[in-house]
Design a protein around this motif. Sequence first.
Motif, PDB file in Angstrom:
ATOM      1  N   LEU A 156       0.836  -1.201   0.000  1.00  0.00           N
ATOM      2  CA  LEU A 156       0.000   0.000   0.000  1.00  0.00           C
ATOM      3  C   LEU A 156       0.873   1.255   0.000  1.00  0.00           C
ATOM      4  O   LEU A 156       0.552   2.242  -0.663  1.00  0.00           O
ATOM      5  N   LEU A 157       1.973   1.211   0.744  1.00  0.00           N
ATOM      6  CA  LEU A 157       2.909   2.337   0.737  1.00  0.00           C
ATOM      7  C   LEU A 157       3.455   2.597  -0.666  1.00  0.00           C
ATOM      8  O   LEU A 157       3.535   3.746  -1.112  1.00  0.00           O
ATOM      9  N   ASN A 158       3.833   1.524  -1.350  1.00  0.00           N
ATOM     10  CA  ASN A 158       4.365   1.672  -2.708  1.00  0.00           C
ATOM     11  C   ASN A 158       3.358   2.351  -3.616  1.00  0.00           C
ATOM     12  O   ASN A 158       3.710   3.200  -4.453  1.00  0.00           O
ATOM     13  N   THR A 159       2.091   1.981  -3.483  1.00  0.00           N
ATOM     14  CA  THR A 159       1.039   2.615  -4.283  1.00  0.00           C
ATOM     15  C   THR A 159       0.824   4.050  -3.856  1.00  0.00           C
ATOM     16  O   THR A 159       0.638   4.945  -4.695  1.00  0.00           O
ATOM     17  N   TYR A 160       0.858   4.292  -2.557  1.00  0.00           N
ATOM     18  CA  TYR A 160       0.619   5.641  -2.031  1.00  0.00           C
ATOM     19  C   TYR A 160       1.556   6.668  -2.663  1.00  0.00           C
ATOM     20  O   TYR A 160       1.108   7.727  -3.118  1.00  0.00           O
TER      21      TYR A 160
ATOM     22  N   ASP B  49      14.695  16.551  -7.413  1.00  0.00           N
ATOM     23  CA  ASP B  49      15.636  17.608  -7.051  1.00  0.00           C
ATOM     24  C   ASP B  49      15.260  18.232  -5.711  1.00  0.00           C
ATOM     25  O   ASP B  49      16.123  18.745  -4.995  1.00  0.00           O
ATOM     26  N   GLN B  50      13.974  18.182  -5.383  1.00  0.00           N
ATOM     27  CA  GLN B  50      13.483  18.762  -4.135  1.00  0.00           C
ATOM     28  C   GLN B  50      13.368  17.675  -3.061  1.00  0.00           C
ATOM     29  O   GLN B  50      13.260  16.489  -3.374  1.00  0.00           O
ATOM     30  N   PRO B  51      13.388  18.070  -1.788  1.00  0.00           N
ATOM     31  CA  PRO B  51      13.288  17.081  -0.716  1.00  0.00           C
ATOM     32  C   PRO B  51      11.902  16.443  -0.651  1.00  0.00           C
ATOM     33  O   PRO B  51      10.904  17.035  -1.075  1.00  0.00           O
ATOM     34  N   VAL B  52      11.862  15.229  -0.122  1.00  0.00           N
ATOM     35  CA  VAL B  52      10.597  14.532   0.115  1.00  0.00           C
ATOM     36  C   VAL B  52      10.037  15.055   1.435  1.00  0.00           C
ATOM     37  O   VAL B  52      10.644  14.862   2.496  1.00  0.00           O
ATOM     38  N   VAL B  53       8.889  15.721   1.376  1.00  0.00           N
ATOM     39  CA  VAL B  53       8.364  16.423   2.553  1.00  0.00           C
ATOM     40  C   VAL B  53       7.138  15.748   3.159  1.00  0.00           C
ATOM     41  O   VAL B  53       6.572  16.246   4.135  1.00  0.00           O
ATOM     42  N   THR B  54       6.704  14.634   2.612  1.00  0.00           N
ATOM     43  CA  THR B  54       5.567  13.907   3.169  1.00  0.00           C
ATOM     44  C   THR B  54       5.845  13.568   4.626  1.00  0.00           C
ATOM     45  O   THR B  54       6.908  13.047   4.969  1.00  0.00           O
ATOM     46  N   GLU B  55       4.880  13.861   5.498  1.00  0.00           N
ATOM     47  CA  GLU B  55       5.061  13.625   6.927  1.00  0.00           C
ATOM     48  C   GLU B  55       4.698  12.193   7.306  1.00  0.00           C
ATOM     49  O   GLU B  55       3.875  11.544   6.641  1.00  0.00           O
ATOM     50  N   ILE B  56       5.287  11.733   8.397  1.00  0.00           N
ATOM     51  CA  ILE B  56       4.949  10.437   8.992  1.00  0.00           C
ATOM     52  C   ILE B  56       4.592  10.709  10.445  1.00  0.00           C
ATOM     53  O   ILE B  56       5.452  11.110  11.242  1.00  0.00           O
ATOM     54  N   LEU B  57       3.318  10.510  10.788  1.00  0.00           N
ATOM     55  CA  LEU B  57       2.814  10.902  12.101  1.00  0.00           C
ATOM     56  C   LEU B  57       2.001   9.773  12.737  1.00  0.00           C
ATOM     57  O   LEU B  57       1.412   8.958  12.025  1.00  0.00           O
ATOM     58  N   PRO B  58       1.947   9.737  14.065  1.00  0.00           N
ATOM     59  CA  PRO B  58       1.093   8.744  14.722  1.00  0.00           C
ATOM     60  C   PRO B  58      -0.374   9.050  14.470  1.00  0.00           C
ATOM     61  O   PRO B  58      -0.785  10.217  14.452  1.00  0.00           O
ATOM     62  N   ALA B  59      -1.149   8.023  14.241  1.00  0.00           N
ATOM     63  CA  ALA B  59      -2.580   8.209  13.993  1.00  0.00           C
ATOM     64  C   ALA B  59      -3.278   8.689  15.264  1.00  0.00           C
ATOM     65  O   ALA B  59      -3.000   8.205  16.361  1.00  0.00           O
TER      66      ALA B  59
ATOM     67  N   GLU C 249       8.900   4.991   7.509  1.00  0.00           N
ATOM     68  CA  GLU C 249      10.130   5.767   7.550  1.00  0.00           C
ATOM     69  C   GLU C 249      11.180   5.200   6.597  1.00  0.00           C
ATOM     70  O   GLU C 249      11.890   5.956   5.917  1.00  0.00           O
ATOM     71  N   ALA C 250      11.253   3.869   6.530  1.00  0.00           N
ATOM     72  CA  ALA C 250      12.203   3.245   5.613  1.00  0.00           C
ATOM     73  C   ALA C 250      11.831   3.523   4.164  1.00  0.00           C
ATOM     74  O   ALA C 250      12.704   3.774   3.312  1.00  0.00           O
ATOM     75  N   SER C 251      10.541   3.494   3.873  1.00  0.00           N
ATOM     76  CA  SER C 251      10.070   3.752   2.517  1.00  0.00           C
ATOM     77  C   SER C 251      10.369   5.191   2.104  1.00  0.00           C
ATOM     78  O   SER C 251      10.841   5.451   0.985  1.00  0.00           O
ATOM     79  N   LYS C 252      10.132   6.132   3.009  1.00  0.00           N
ATOM     80  CA  LYS C 252      10.411   7.540   2.713  1.00  0.00           C
ATOM     81  C   LYS C 252      11.905   7.766   2.527  1.00  0.00           C
ATOM     82  O   LYS C 252      12.333   8.489   1.612  1.00  0.00           O
TER      83      LYS C 252
ATOM     84  N   VAL D  78       0.416  12.964   4.217  1.00  0.00           N
ATOM     85  CA  VAL D  78       0.833  12.411   5.512  1.00  0.00           C
ATOM     86  C   VAL D  78       0.563  10.909   5.523  1.00  0.00           C
ATOM     87  O   VAL D  78      -0.489  10.451   5.067  1.00  0.00           O
ATOM     88  N   ILE D  79       1.510  10.155   6.064  1.00  0.00           N
ATOM     89  CA  ILE D  79       1.282   8.748   6.379  1.00  0.00           C
ATOM     90  C   ILE D  79       1.056   8.670   7.885  1.00  0.00           C
ATOM     91  O   ILE D  79       1.928   9.045   8.677  1.00  0.00           O
ATOM     92  N   PHE D  80      -0.114   8.218   8.284  1.00  0.00           N
ATOM     93  CA  PHE D  80      -0.432   8.084   9.703  1.00  0.00           C
ATOM     94  C   PHE D  80      -0.250   6.616  10.108  1.00  0.00           C
ATOM     95  O   PHE D  80      -0.962   5.743   9.620  1.00  0.00           O
ATOM     96  N   TYR D  81       0.691   6.356  10.977  1.00  0.00           N
ATOM     97  CA  TYR D  81       0.950   4.976  11.374  1.00  0.00           C
ATOM     98  C   TYR D  81       0.150   4.599  12.623  1.00  0.00           C
ATOM     99  O   TYR D  81      -0.093   5.424  13.504  1.00  0.00           O
ATOM    100  N   LEU D  82      -0.262   3.329  12.663  1.00  0.00           N
ATOM    101  CA  LEU D  82      -1.085   2.845  13.769  1.00  0.00           C
ATOM    102  C   LEU D  82      -0.326   1.960  14.749  1.00  0.00           C
ATOM    103  O   LEU D  82      -0.860   1.579  15.788  1.00  0.00           O
ATOM    104  N   ASN D  83       0.919   1.626  14.407  1.00  0.00           N
ATOM    105  CA  ASN D  83       1.716   0.798  15.296  1.00  0.00           C
ATOM    106  C   ASN D  83       3.190   0.981  14.929  1.00  0.00           C
ATOM    107  O   ASN D  83       3.518   1.563  13.879  1.00  0.00           O
ATOM    108  N   PRO D  84       4.113   0.490  15.779  1.00  0.00           N
ATOM    109  CA  PRO D  84       5.540   0.668  15.503  1.00  0.00           C
ATOM    110  C   PRO D  84       5.991   0.041  14.186  1.00  0.00           C
ATOM    111  O   PRO D  84       6.890   0.582  13.520  1.00  0.00           O
ATOM    112  N   GLU D  85       5.394  -1.083  13.805  1.00  0.00           N
ATOM    113  CA  GLU D  85       5.784  -1.717  12.548  1.00  0.00           C
ATOM    114  C   GLU D  85       5.467  -0.810  11.365  1.00  0.00           C
ATOM    115  O   GLU D  85       6.301  -0.640  10.469  1.00  0.00           O
ATOM    116  N   GLN D  86       4.277  -0.213  11.358  1.00  0.00           N
ATOM    117  CA  GLN D  86       3.929   0.705  10.278  1.00  0.00           C
ATOM    118  C   GLN D  86       4.849   1.923  10.277  1.00  0.00           C
ATOM    119  O   GLN D  86       5.245   2.403   9.204  1.00  0.00           O
TER     120      GLN D  86
END
Length: 215
Positions: free
Chosen positions: A110-114, A163-173, A150-153, A137-145
Motif C-alpha cells: 500500500l505504501l508503494n502505491t501511495y 531535485d526537491q526534498p521529500v516532505v511527506t510527513e509520517i505521524l502517529p494516527a 520511515e524506511a520507505s520515505k 501524511v502517512i499516519f501509522y497505527l503501530n511501531p511496525e507501520q
Amino acid sequence: MLHCRFIVISAVTALAFIVTGCQQPENSKHMPDTRSIAEENLGVAIFAGGCFWCTESDFDKLPGVVATTSGYIGGTVVNPTYKQVVAGKTGHVEAVKIQFDKTVTSFSELLNTYWLTIDPTFEDGQFCDIGPQYRSVIFYLNPEQQTLAEASKEALAVSARFDQPVVTEILPATEFYMAEDYHQDYYIKNPLRYAYYRNNCNRDERLEQLWGVSH
C-alpha cells in the motif's frame, strides 16, 4: 484555485469530457463483507494525499483493499465538519482509512502505491488544493507501520529521483473522524463532477510527470 468540493458543470461541459475521452469511474464498488475476513488478517492504513475523493478512488482499485472511508485526522476539534476542515482552522487533514486483507496485500505494498498517487515534494497541499489540510501524511497505527513508512520515505529520498526534498510527513494516527456521507464514494456517486475536478486539478498530468505512470 480548485478545491475538493462540489463543482457545478453544464451538460455541454460534461459532454465535452466524454467526447475528449475523459475516463469516468465505474458506478460500482467491490466491497466484500469484512466480517468474512478473519480479524487477524484485516489490516488498517491511513493515508492523506490531498483531496480524499481522489485518494479513495485510487485505493479502491487495488486487490486486497476491502473498504475505504474518507475522513479527517490530526486536528484538535472534536467531530469536525467539512467546512471547518477546508477552512484550515482545525488542524485536520483530509485522509482515507483503508481496510485491507493481509493475505492479499500488505502495508508495504500500500505504501508503494501511495507514493505513486501523490507529489511528495509539495509541502503545503497537493496539486491544485493548497493548505495544510491537503498536505501528504502517512499516519501509522503501530511501531511496525512507523518503521516501514520511515524506511520507505528514506529510500525514496536517497534515490535522488527528485531535485526537491521529500516532505511527506509520517505521524502517529490520532482520532479519525468519518467525513459526511456525501463525500463517501464521491467518484461513484458523481462521476462527471469528479472527473471534472480531477482533470482541472491536473492531478494525473502531474503524477505522470513525477512517476511516469498513468492513472
